[in-house]
Design a protein around this motif. Structure first.
Motif, mmCIF file in Angstrom:
data_model
loop_
_atom_site.group_PDB
_atom_site.id
_atom_site.type_symbol
_atom_site.label_atom_id
_atom_site.label_comp_id
_atom_site.label_asym_id
_atom_site.label_seq_id
_atom_site.Cartn_x
_atom_site.Cartn_y
_atom_site.Cartn_z
ATOM 1 N N GLY A 18 4.236 7.120 -4.990
ATOM 2 C CA GLY A 18 4.765 6.265 -6.056
ATOM 3 C C GLY A 18 6.135 6.770 -6.455
ATOM 4 N N VAL A 30 -4.540 4.211 -10.219
ATOM 5 C CA VAL A 30 -4.474 4.415 -8.752
ATOM 6 C C VAL A 30 -5.036 5.801 -8.409
ATOM 7 C CG1 VAL A 30 -3.030 4.342 -6.692
ATOM 8 C CG2 VAL A 30 -2.286 3.134 -8.736
ATOM 9 N N GLY A 46 7.775 9.865 -4.702
ATOM 10 C CA GLY A 46 8.719 9.375 -3.701
ATOM 11 C C GLY A 46 10.125 9.241 -4.267
ATOM 12 N N ASN A 94 12.207 4.410 8.359
ATOM 13 C CA ASN A 94 10.839 4.064 7.960
ATOM 14 C C ASN A 94 9.822 4.374 9.050
ATOM 15 O OD1 ASN A 94 11.437 3.172 5.410
ATOM 16 N ND2 ASN A 94 11.873 1.084 6.085
ATOM 17 N N GLN A 132 -5.899 -0.231 -4.242
ATOM 18 C CA GLN A 132 -6.535 -0.178 -5.558
ATOM 19 C C GLN A 132 -6.494 -1.552 -6.223
ATOM 20 O OE1 GLN A 132 -3.534 0.890 -4.779
ATOM 21 N NE2 GLN A 132 -2.071 0.420 -6.390
#
Ligand code: NAP
Length: 183
Positions: A18, A30, A46, A94, A132
């Motif tokens: 997050g 979460v 992050g 990524n 979640q």
């Protein structure tokens, strides 16, 4: 394994990435959800390299301290027996992000995230992806909190009360407004 079977299984370690800008009750849910499915949870802060931007106003260290306070209150003094907080700077590729996480973190079984990019990258690497349930999105969202500040609306009810004073000390509201003015 079906989605339902995956969400019923028990894992050794799950990652919860997050940005926590700022941490809010949605994030706590979460982490709680991840703890229901794993012995240990790694909370990845992050975009740890970023701060003082509209999307990422707080530094990784500030986010770490706020999260720690919340986790201590919610899960008790010894929360760190099951939850580890690890700041991770972003990388430009990524495709290799999950491999990069493998390099930095202890072995994990999968991720808990609703972020489509995060889910895709973990899935592509063959990891478990759990989603979640969504909690009170209208209030529990970093984007909404930052928008409310800009509009001059009340936002403190959107974060757990225990960190409101800390955010005030960090001059969170003023920081957001100045960052918005600066462009
Ligand atoms: P975030 O906005 O703080 O959200 C973290 C998690 O909490 C997401 O799964 C989010 O779901 C969930 N959440 C937020 N509010 C919720 C609510 N009310 N109820 C239930 N769940 C809620 O952080 P993020 O943007 O997903 O963080 C991902 C991090 O990974 C970022 O720092 C990103 O830069 C990093 N990343 C890096 C790379 C790279 O370096 N190449 C690649 C991928 C990701 P929602 O998504 O539905 O809000």
């Amino acid at each position: 394994m079906s989605n339902q079977e995956r969400s019923r299984a028990r894992y050794k370690r799950l990652v919860v990435p997050g940005r926590f800008q700022p941490p809010h009750n949605g994030h706590l849910h979460v982490i709680e959800y991840a703890l229901q499915h794993a012995d240990e949870v790694i909370v990845v802060i992050g975009s740890a390299q970023d701060s003082h931007s509209f999307k990422n106003p707080l530094t990784a260290g500030e986010r770490w301290e706020l999260l720690e306070k919340l986790l201590r209150e919610k899960f008790g003094q010894d929360y760190c027996r099951r939850i580890k907080i690890v700041p991770v700077p972003d990388i430009n590729m990524n495709k290799v992000w999950v491999q990069y996480l493998k390099l930095l973190l202890p072995e994990f079984d999968g991720v808990v995230s609703r972020n489509p990019l995060v889910a895709m990258l973990f899935e592509d690497m063959g990891y478990v992806v759990l989603q979640q349930p969504l909690i009170n999105r209208e209030h529990c969202s970093g984007t909404e909190i930052r928008k409310k500040i800009i509009k001059g609306e009340e936002w403190t009810q959107c974060v757990p009360s225990i960190i409101v004073d800390d955010l005030k000390k960090l001059r969170f509201e003023e920081r957001i407004k100045r960052l918005m003015e600066d462009g």
